[in-house]
Design a protein around this motif. Structure first.
Motif, PDB file in Angstrom:
ATOM      1  N   UNK A 166      42.719  39.221 -43.391  1.00 47.18           N
ATOM      2  CA  UNK A 166      41.312  39.616 -43.548  1.00 47.18           C
ATOM      3  C   UNK A 166      41.225  40.466 -44.804  1.00 47.18           C
ATOM      4  N   UNK A 167      40.202  40.287 -45.601  1.00 44.63           N
ATOM      5  CA  UNK A 167      40.064  41.020 -46.864  1.00 44.63           C
ATOM      6  C   UNK A 167      39.019  42.124 -46.756  1.00 44.63           C
ATOM      7  N   UNK A 168      39.361  43.282 -47.307  1.00 47.30           N
ATOM      8  CA  UNK A 168      38.462  44.441 -47.341  1.00 47.30           C
ATOM      9  C   UNK A 168      38.352  44.889 -48.797  1.00 47.30           C
ATOM     10  N   UNK A 169      37.153  44.839 -49.407  1.00 49.99           N
ATOM     11  CA  UNK A 169      37.000  45.197 -50.829  1.00 49.99           C
ATOM     12  C   UNK A 169      37.251  46.668 -51.136  1.00 49.99           C
ATOM     13  N   UNK A 170      37.335  47.518 -50.129  1.00 51.09           N
ATOM     14  CA  UNK A 170      37.688  48.910 -50.361  1.00 51.09           C
ATOM     15  C   UNK A 170      36.561  49.793 -50.849  1.00 51.09           C
ATOM     16  N   UNK A 171      35.418  49.709 -50.184  1.00 49.76           N
ATOM     17  CA  UNK A 171      34.313  50.606 -50.524  1.00 49.76           C
ATOM     18  C   UNK A 171      34.738  52.054 -50.269  1.00 49.76           C
ATOM     19  N   UNK A 172      34.394  52.943 -51.202  1.00 49.74           N
ATOM     20  CA  UNK A 172      34.718  54.355 -51.046  1.00 49.74           C
ATOM     21  C   UNK A 172      36.063  54.757 -51.606  1.00 49.74           C
ATOM     22  N   UNK A 173      36.788  53.816 -52.203  1.00 50.03           N
ATOM     23  CA  UNK A 173      38.118  54.109 -52.733  1.00 50.03           C
ATOM     24  C   UNK A 173      38.188  53.806 -54.233  1.00 50.03           C
ATOM     25  N   UNK A 174      38.059  54.852 -55.062  1.00 48.55           N
ATOM     26  CA  UNK A 174      38.302  54.739 -56.494  1.00 48.55           C
ATOM     27  C   UNK A 174      37.352  53.838 -57.255  1.00 48.55           C
ATOM     28  N   UNK A 175      36.098  53.762 -56.804  1.00 52.34           N
ATOM     29  CA  UNK A 175      35.133  52.885 -57.467  1.00 52.34           C
ATOM     30  C   UNK A 175      33.846  53.647 -57.736  1.00 52.34           C
ATOM     31  N   UNK A 176      33.279  53.444 -58.917  1.00 49.33           N
ATOM     32  CA  UNK A 176      32.010  54.078 -59.269  1.00 49.33           C
ATOM     33  C   UNK A 176      30.894  53.528 -58.380  1.00 49.33           C
ATOM     34  N   UNK A 177      29.840  54.324 -58.214  1.00 47.15           N
ATOM     35  CA  UNK A 177      28.702  53.900 -57.390  1.00 47.15           C
ATOM     36  C   UNK A 177      28.152  52.563 -57.879  1.00 47.15           C
ATOM     37  N   UNK A 178      27.985  52.420 -59.194  1.00 47.58           N
ATOM     38  CA  UNK A 178      27.424  51.179 -59.752  1.00 47.58           C
ATOM     39  C   UNK A 178      28.293  49.973 -59.423  1.00 47.58           C
ATOM     40  N   UNK A 179      29.617  50.163 -59.472  1.00 48.26           N
ATOM     41  CA  UNK A 179      30.524  49.057 -59.149  1.00 48.26           C
ATOM     42  C   UNK A 179      30.439  48.684 -57.673  1.00 48.26           C
ATOM     43  N   UNK A 180      30.273  49.679 -56.822  1.00 47.41           N
ATOM     44  CA  UNK A 180      30.163  49.387 -55.392  1.00 47.41           C
ATOM     45  C   UNK A 180      28.852  48.673 -55.077  1.00 47.41           C
ATOM     46  N   UNK A 181      27.795  49.042 -55.769  1.00 41.28           N
ATOM     47  CA  UNK A 181      26.517  48.337 -55.603  1.00 41.28           C
ATOM     48  C   UNK A 181      26.624  46.898 -56.107  1.00 41.28           C
TER      49      UNK A 181
END
Length: 257
Positions: A166-181
């Motif tokens: 199962x794949x988890x993109x890792x929201x909240x880990x080392x990513x800028x807000x814009x990248x998570x959006x």
């Protein structure tokens, strides 16, 4: 997937369920609200959290896995750990899934243990070390980079005989807000449609901080995002608020959106 944190220092519910009786009561609540899976976390992975060894994780877990299985035998349990030793302990206690936020990078034996146990394995995108996991990286194209990581790591898992990924993109880990959006906008392009996607955005700071709110005050915004990712093919939602997420799932399944 309902979250059961056995930690004193998680960012929104630290200390709430770190005694066996409280943990069992919360597990029952999650199940009654409609959780199909309970994700047990013995160690907080928020920024500046206390670092635990595998031995300390196992001590903190105690009998909670076997006790949940005893009182709620149909329950599926996911163990949130980046240690192969903790996975081995959990496997003997009856876990049904490995949820590894490190993607096998913090413990080189993890992929081998996943293969040995034949448990479903959640592969999350994260920076390559515990010390750097929350360092914000500037990505040229976040979706391309996450997919490159997934491609490399799933190839290694498949080579070792791990088939249920199962794949988890890792929201909240080392990513800028814009990248998570951007990831939320392009969930359908993550993972090449080869493996199911798990999305964990519950109470994450990239949602509540820009709004000037607290992690406990963004349920409406979170459910809108949950509906958005479900429409793009997400298969598992990792959540604190199971009852609210269940309502969102029902809306999605009924097509009333």
């Amino acid at each position: 997937m309902g979250i059961l944190n056995l930690t004193p220092d998680s960012f929104s519910d630290g200390g709430w369920f770190n005694e066996e009786k409280l943990a069992l009561e919360h597990a029952e609540k999650l199940l009654k609200e409609g959780a199909g899976l309970i994700d047990i976390g013995p160690q907080s992975t928020r920024p500046h959290a206390q670092f635990l060894s595998a031995e300390e994780e196992i001590k903190r877990l105690g009998n909670i896995i076997s006790q949940i299985k005893r009182f709620f035998p149909e329950t599926l349990i996911s163990l949130d750990t980046f240690y192969s030793q903790t996975v081995k302990f959990g496997f003997n206690e009856g876990i049904d899934m490995i949820n590894d936020i490190s993607g096998g990078q913090f413990d080189q034996k993890m992929f081998d243990v996943a293969a040995e146990t034949k448990l479903p394995y959640v592969l999350m995108h994260v920076n390559p070390s515990y010390e750097t996991m929350h360092d914000t990286i500037k990505f040229k194209d976040i979706v391309v980079e996450v997919n490159r990581y997934f491609s490399e790591r799933t190839h290694e898992l498949l080579q070792k005989g791990v088939k249920d990924i199962i794949l988890d993109p890792g929201f909240g880990f080392g990513k800028a807000v814009a990248d998570q959006m951007k990831m939320l906008d392009e969930i359908e392009y993550l993972g090449f449609e080869k493996f199911p996607l798990l999305i964990g955005i519950s109470r994450k700071s990239f949602i509540y901080k820009p709004l000037g709110k607290s992690p406990l005050d963004i349920n409406e915004e979170t459910q809108k995002l949950h509906l958005k990712v479900l429409k793009q093919g997400a298969k598992i939602l990792r959540v604190h608020d199971v009852a609210e997420a269940k309502k969102t799932l029902e809306v999605f399944l009924q097509g009333n959106y």
